[in-house]
Write an enzyme that holds these catalytic residues in place. Sequence first.
Site, PDB file in Angstrom:
ATOM      1  CE1 TYR A 101      -3.727   2.593   1.296  1.00 33.05           C
ATOM      2  CE2 TYR A 101      -1.674   3.597   2.421  1.00 33.05           C
ATOM      3  CZ  TYR A 101      -3.021   3.723   1.700  1.00 33.05           C
ATOM      4  OH  TYR A 101      -3.771   5.076   2.098  1.00 33.05           O
ATOM      5  CD  GLU A 189      -5.810   4.339  -0.680  1.00 39.13           C
ATOM      6  OE1 GLU A 189      -6.057   4.902   0.240  1.00 39.13           O
ATOM      7  OE2 GLU A 189      -6.779   3.834  -1.502  1.00 39.13           O
TER       8      GLU A 189
END
Lengths: 380, 294
Positions: A101, A189
């Site tokens: 992530y 993101e």
Amino acid sequence: MDLFEYQGKQFFAEYGMPVSPGEIAFSVDEAVAAAEKLGTPVMVKAQVHTGGRGKAGGVKFAATVDDVREHATNILGLDIKGHIVKRVWIEKASDIAEEYYASFTLDRSAKKHLGMLSKEGGVEIETVAEENPDAIAKIWVDPVVGLSEDDVRGWIAAANLPEAAVEGSVDILQKLYTAYVEGDADMVEINPLILTPEGVVHVLDAKVTLDGNSEFRHPEYSAYDETQTRDEREAAAHEKGLQYVGLDGSVGVIANGAGLAMSTLDVVNQVGGKPANFLDIGGGANADVMAGALEVINNDPNVKSIFINIFGGITRGEEVAEGIIEAMKRVKIDSPIVIRLDGTNAQQGRDMLAPHLGDALMMEPTMLSAAEKAVSLVAG
Amino acid sequence: MAIFLDETTKVVYQGLTGSTGRYYGNLNREYGTNIVGGTHPKKAGTDVDGMPIFASVADAKAETGCNASCVFVPPPAVKGAVMEAAEAGMELVVVITEGVPAHDEAWFYNKLAADYPGTRLLGPNCPGIINPGKANIGITAGHIAKPGGPVGVVSRSGTLTYQAVYELKEKDIGVTTSVGIGGDPVPGTNFIDCLAAFEADPETKAIMMIGEIGGSAEEEAAEYIKANVTKPVVSYVAGVTAPPGKKMGHAGAIVSGGKGTAAAKMEALRDAGVQVGLNPTEAGDLMAEIVKNL
């Protein structure tokens, strides 16, 4: 302004980040054609402005073109948390060894940019933050100083990414920061950022929110703006340049300033009513703006009464009064209006409205009494 | 006494030649603000309604000794205007302009903190600051505030600031200074800066703090109050009924991921001993009680 995944990937690609080839499809036939062009296997991914697509059945692996046809048929039209899927992204499928992530956003408390990196990708970062906060490596970046390669290497080490992923991640994370800053994003993101069995680091998903205030230096934003999902009322208000959020009550609300508008919703609730909307006509609202706002509210069939709450700073009382009188001439307003007017040139505005007062237009001296009046009118 | 601004503060207006700057420049001058003029790189030597125009803030300072600026320029020009004012040594820079990119704000906030610690930035996207009866920089309607104190007001929202000082005036309560810090993600001056200044100001006996949903500024202010503020504080937080995930106009006003709710903010404030009103009128009533017993 939220981008769809495919737009986010195009945005990332502009900054040299590795994304998978793919095509956007608005119909099953287009999806099949895209898959034939790309070559199977592919992923069929619903494009909506909300998370949890996978759980809702909006992301499917297709080994063959027949699979693509089947999945696209099921996904197009699917309701994911109130968002109807109107487009699917057909993308070359990737082999995944590991999922990470990575993101950048503004930390308003620290007043610095905050980068977050985790070895535990593929799940919602909020879940990781709750269950295993140590698995997230954070880095705060001073916008004046920027992010150096050494910073990024230290950050990756803190996140314990495996050796095989280091070089690819250094490259992608630096580009991600550049995209975030130069692209004027509120948030970027990648979840997941993957490591393939061949040892390549690759961007598999993209979530991007752009700062609407930066549109003046980003002509490319207008294309994204066209694909924003808004309900009909919000779209009509957006066209008139009004700050509008649709709610599900019956008291239409118009106020000047975001704070006062929010406060107006609170007060309507406190006296037992339900607001139909949030509408901020902003500073310097003139007659045209007020007339436009009244039209938007009037077109909402749920509205039974209208509460106009104005405290003039930049907005001047006589202009507000003129706008209401003008709007009542221009459109037939179906619901009674209650107005409370204070601040700059308020008395002048009240004097102008006085001859028009009656069943269709009422005036109250305070915010509370006006809210009570508007709520009582809903009950009839 | 008051905070950040008084009748001796000499103010230059960046953007005085625009229609909004001119309108409020005139109103602020009529109110009594010591305005030395405006700036425009190509209009030096001209004037706006008798207020002289200088080529730059540095020129204005050399000519007049000004120590503050008020910025009305359009969003793309704000970053340059703030840096120009800081480089010229302005002690207070008030940015009224709405719609400034968040990356620009984050950049000049940190640049000022690092290289120009003597410059206090207020805003962007704020209504300004008013020291009732003495000076007014920005867009607040001057007549709505009663001079003389004893209440200091600080707020994230423009129109709610007006509502708050007006509620006080209706109850015959005066204000020492009212500061609108603005609703943007990176305000130059925050609640804590203002709370500290009000705590130190002998004329301010009580503080009214108006917050709204989004971010954690109110929670941080609550912690600060608990540890550092001895004067009574009354608060109101707008957006109790705002649905999550919907941006309510201000760039900062959004409840996301269950954070930044009005309920959590009010809870934190109550926990710090702050009296919390559920609407601006109730907050005004609470303050009236406090002032009565001072």
